[in-house]
Design a protein around this motif. Structure first.
Motif, PDB file in Angstrom:
ATOM      1  N   ASN A   7     -13.768  13.358  -6.013  1.00  0.00           N
ATOM      2  CA  ASN A   7     -12.872  13.405  -4.846  1.00  0.00           C
ATOM      3  C   ASN A   7     -13.666  14.013  -3.695  1.00  0.00           C
ATOM      4  O   ASN A   7     -14.758  14.553  -3.902  1.00  0.00           O
TER       5      ASN A   7
ATOM      6  N   ASP B 218      -6.748  10.823  -0.373  1.00  0.00           N
ATOM      7  CA  ASP B 218      -7.340  10.555   0.946  1.00  0.00           C
ATOM      8  C   ASP B 218      -7.963  11.846   1.479  1.00  0.00           C
ATOM      9  O   ASP B 218      -9.071  11.849   2.007  1.00  0.00           O
TER      10      ASP B 218
ATOM     11  N   LYS C 265      -2.101  11.241  -0.598  1.00  0.00           N
ATOM     12  CA  LYS C 265      -2.462   9.929  -1.160  1.00  0.00           C
ATOM     13  C   LYS C 265      -1.682   8.884  -0.384  1.00  0.00           C
ATOM     14  O   LYS C 265      -0.455   8.900  -0.416  1.00  0.00           O
ATOM     15  N   ASN C 266      -2.375   8.031   0.288  1.00  0.00           N
ATOM     16  CA  ASN C 266      -1.695   7.022   1.085  1.00  0.00           C
ATOM     17  C   ASN C 266      -2.605   5.818   1.313  1.00  0.00           C
ATOM     18  O   ASN C 266      -2.457   4.774   0.696  1.00  0.00           O
ATOM     19  N   THR C 267      -3.612   6.028   2.171  1.00  0.00           N
ATOM     20  CA  THR C 267      -4.474   4.916   2.589  1.00  0.00           C
ATOM     21  C   THR C 267      -5.228   4.295   1.414  1.00  0.00           C
ATOM     22  O   THR C 267      -5.202   3.081   1.220  1.00  0.00           O
ATOM     23  N   LEU C 268      -5.924   5.113   0.621  1.00  0.00           N
ATOM     24  CA  LEU C 268      -6.727   4.572  -0.477  1.00  0.00           C
ATOM     25  C   LEU C 268      -5.833   3.911  -1.517  1.00  0.00           C
ATOM     26  O   LEU C 268      -6.162   2.856  -2.061  1.00  0.00           O
ATOM     27  N   LYS C 269      -4.682   4.543  -1.764  1.00  0.00           N
ATOM     28  CA  LYS C 269      -3.741   3.989  -2.750  1.00  0.00           C
ATOM     29  C   LYS C 269      -3.319   2.582  -2.329  1.00  0.00           C
ATOM     30  O   LYS C 269      -3.265   1.666  -3.150  1.00  0.00           O
ATOM     31  N   SER C 270      -3.058   2.425  -1.023  1.00  0.00           N
ATOM     32  CA  SER C 270      -2.617   1.108  -0.537  1.00  0.00           C
ATOM     33  C   SER C 270      -3.736   0.069  -0.667  1.00  0.00           C
ATOM     34  O   SER C 270      -3.497  -1.125  -0.587  1.00  0.00           O
TER      35      SER C 270
ATOM     36  N   THR D  54     -14.501   3.302  -0.353  1.00  0.00           N
ATOM     37  CA  THR D  54     -14.094   1.900  -0.526  1.00  0.00           C
ATOM     38  C   THR D  54     -15.277   0.951  -0.726  1.00  0.00           C
ATOM     39  O   THR D  54     -15.114  -0.127  -1.272  1.00  0.00           O
TER      40      THR D  54
ATOM     41  N   GLY E 181      -5.643   0.034  -3.402  1.00  0.00           N
ATOM     42  CA  GLY E 181      -5.886  -0.113  -4.838  1.00  0.00           C
ATOM     43  C   GLY E 181      -6.866   0.899  -5.405  1.00  0.00           C
ATOM     44  O   GLY E 181      -7.389   0.718  -6.500  1.00  0.00           O
TER      45      GLY E 181
ATOM     46  N   GLU F 289     -13.354   7.036  -7.839  1.00  0.00           N
ATOM     47  CA  GLU F 289     -12.144   7.479  -8.547  1.00  0.00           C
ATOM     48  C   GLU F 289     -12.443   8.590  -9.552  1.00  0.00           C
ATOM     49  O   GLU F 289     -11.535   9.271 -10.016  1.00  0.00           O
TER      50      GLU F 289
ATOM     51  N   GLU G 121      -7.344   4.678  -6.749  1.00  0.00           N
ATOM     52  CA  GLU G 121      -6.603   5.863  -7.191  1.00  0.00           C
ATOM     53  C   GLU G 121      -7.373   7.110  -6.776  1.00  0.00           C
ATOM     54  O   GLU G 121      -8.510   7.312  -7.183  1.00  0.00           O
TER      55      GLU G 121
END
Ligand SMILES: NC(=O)c1ccc[n+]([C@@H]2O[C@H](COP(=O)([O-])OP(=O)(O)OC[C@H]3O[C@@H](n4cnc5c(N)ncnc54)[C@H](O)[C@@H]3O)[C@@H](O)[C@H]2O)c1
Length: 384
Positions: free
Chosen positions: A190, A232, A220-225, A179, A227, A187, A229
Motif C-alpha cells: 500500500n 487510495d 477506498k474509491n478510485t482504485l476499487k472502481s 494502475t 478493479g 495489491e 483492491e
C-alpha cells in the motif's frame, strides 16, 4: 568487486521507458572510481535479458564507462551466491525477506531497497541471520542523503527548533504507480508501506525518537472502481517518545497514490517540523526547476534525487544525487569492510543498518494492523 542484483525492474534498469534506472546508473558511476569486476542481474523473467543489456549499453554510453553487466534467469537458488562481495535486493516488498535471507545465509553483505520487510518479525529474523553471519546489511533509505533532510537534522541537533511538538508529512504519487507501473504487486502493498516509510524513517533519523503507538485509516474509491483492491490513501497518526528523556512528539502522515497522471511530478512530497522555538518547512517536490513544453506539459523536476549531469570535461555525463550517494556509500562501506578499515558494528547507528530500520518497520506493521481494524490504536512495545 563482484556485485549481484536481484530484480531487474524500474529502480534497477528503468524498464519500460521509466528512465535509466537508479541502481545500475549508480554502480556504473561508481566504477569510474572503484574497480567493479562485474555486475550480475538476476530475475525470473528471461525477457529481462534484453532489458538489462539495453540498459547497460545505454548507461555505459552516457557515462563513458565499461561496466560489465550480465543477466541470469533466477531459479529457486542462485548459483555461486557466496562468491559475490555484495548483493542488492530490489524485488517487490513482500519478497524482501525471502531474498534477504538467501543473501545473508550465504554470508554476503546486503543492501535492501525499502521497506526492509512488511513485518517486524521478518526484519528481526534478517537481523539475527546478519549477526550470526557477521556481515553488513543496510536499507537503501536515500532520503537520509538528501541535503534538505541533513540540514533539518543539523538544525534539530543544534536545538534551533526547540522541543519538537509535531512533524506533518504529505507524500503522494501519480495513479500510474498502482494502475500501471507496479500493477503486478500493488495489491500486495500500500502507499504508506511502500512509500510513506521513507518519511517514517526520516522521523527516526532526524529525532532518534522511538514510535510508541499508531492509528491508521484509509480511503477506498478510485482504485476499487478500476478493479484494484487496495487503499487510495492512507492517513497515519503516530506518537513517538525520546528514549532518553521520555519527551513525546506526534507525527502525522497523509499519503496517496491516486494523484492525476498530469501532476507535475511523479512524487509530491513536503513536510513540516514544528517545535517550541520555530518551524521548518521542506518542499521536496518544488526544488525551483520547472519545465513547460508543447509535448510534455509542465514538469517540476527534482535534479537532486538521481540525475545525469554533464561532467567537468563535457565529454560524458556524471550520475549524481542523493539516490546515487546512498548506493555508492554502501559499496564504499563494503570495500572498507573487506579491507579491514571498518567493522559492521562500527557502522551501526551511522547508517540505515537493518537494526537501525526496525523502528520504521515496527510502525508500518502496526499501521497496517490498525488499517485492518478501522483505525484502532496499536501499541508498539519495542525497545529498539
Ligand atoms: N522505483 C523506485 O523509484 C524505487 C525506489 C526505491 C525502492 N524501490 C523498491 O524496489 C522494489 C522493486 O521496485 P522496482 O521499481 O524495481 O519494481 P518493478 O516492479 O519494476 O520490478 C520488480 C522486479 O522484481 C522481479 N520479481 C517479481 N517477482 C519476483 C519473484 N517472485 N522472485 C524474484 N524476483 C521477482 C521482477 O521480475 C522485476 O524485475 C520495491 O520494493 C520498491 O518499493 C523502488
Amino acid at each position: 568487486m563482484k556485485i549481484l542484483i536481484i530484480g531487474a525492474g524500474m529502480y534497477v534498469s528503468g524498464r519500460n521507458g521509466t528512465g535509466n534506472g537508479t541502481i545500475l546508473s549508480a554502480l556504473a558511476q561508481t566504477s569510474k572510481h572503484l574497480p567493479i569486476e562485474e555486475v550480475c542481474i538476476t530475475s525470473p523473467s528471461a525477457g529481462n535479458a534484453i532489458v538489462v543489456s539495453e540498459a547497460s549499453a545505454r548507461i555505459n554510453k552516457l557515462l563513458g564507462t565499461e561496466l560489465m553487466v550480465r543477466f541470469e534467469v533466477l531459479e529457486s537458488s542462485i548459483p555461486n551466491l557466496a562468491s559475490y562481495d555484495l548483493a542488492i535486493v530490489c524485488v517487490p516488498d513482500h519478497l524482501h525477506h525471502q531474498y534477504g535471507k538467501m543473501v545473508l545465509e550465504s554470508a554476503v553483505h546486503c543492501l535492501m531497497v525499502k521497506p526492509l520487510t512488511p513485518t517486524l518479525r521478518e526484519a528481526m529474523d534478517l537481523e539475527a541471520i546478519r549477526q550470526q553471519k557477521q556481515v553488513y546489511a543496510a536499507v537503501e533509505f536515500h532520503k537520509r542523503f538528501d541535503e534538505g533532510n541533513l540540514l533539518a537534522k543539523r538544525m534539530i541537533q543544534e536545538e534551533r527548533l526547540g522541543q519538537i511538538s509535531y512533524i506533518a508529512v504529505d507524500y503522494s504519487q501519480r495513479i500510474t504507480i498502482p494502475t500501471e507501473i507496479f500493477r503486478q504487486w500493488a495489491e500486495k502493498s500500500n502507499i504508506f508501506q511502500y512509500l510513506g516509510i521513507h518519511y517514517v524513517d526520516q522521523v527516526y533519523f532526524l529525532t532518534g525518537y522511538w514510535p510508541k503507538r499508531v492509528s491508521a485509516i484509509g480511503t477506498k474509491n478510485t482504485l476499487k472502481s478500476m478493479g484494484i483492491e487496495g487503499f487510495d490513501s492512507v492517513h497515519v497518526m503516530s506518537e513517538w517518545v525520546n528514549p532518553k528523556t521520555g519527551q513525546e512528539l506526534v507525527a502525522v502522515f497523509n499519503t496517496n497514490w491516486i494523484d492525476p497522471r498530469t501532476s507535475t511530478s511523479m512524487s509530491d512530497q513536503k513536510y513540516r517540523i514544528v517545535g517550541s522555538k520555530g518551524r521548518l518547512d521542506l518542499d521536496q517536490k518544488n526544488r525551483g526547476v520547472e519545465f513547460s513544453s508543447h509535448h510534455e506539459g509542465v514538469l517540476s523536476i527534482n535534479p537532486y534525487f538521481s540525475e545525469y549531469m554533464p561532467d567537468a570535461d563535457n565529454q560524458h555525463y556524471d550520475f549524481g544525487g542523493y539516490g546515487h550517494k546512498s548506493i555508492v556509500q554502501f559499496v564504499q562501506d563494503v570495500a572498507a569492510l573487506k579491507a579491514g578499515r571498518v567493522s559492521a558494528n562500527a557502522l551501526a547507528g551511522l547508517r540505515p543498518t537493518f537494526k537501525d530500520c526496525l523502528p520504521a518497520t515496527a510502525l508500518v506493521e502496526a499501521a497496517n494492523l490498525s488499517l485492518s481494524k478501522n483505525g484502532n490504536w496499536h501499541q508498539i512495545g519495542g525497545n529498539f
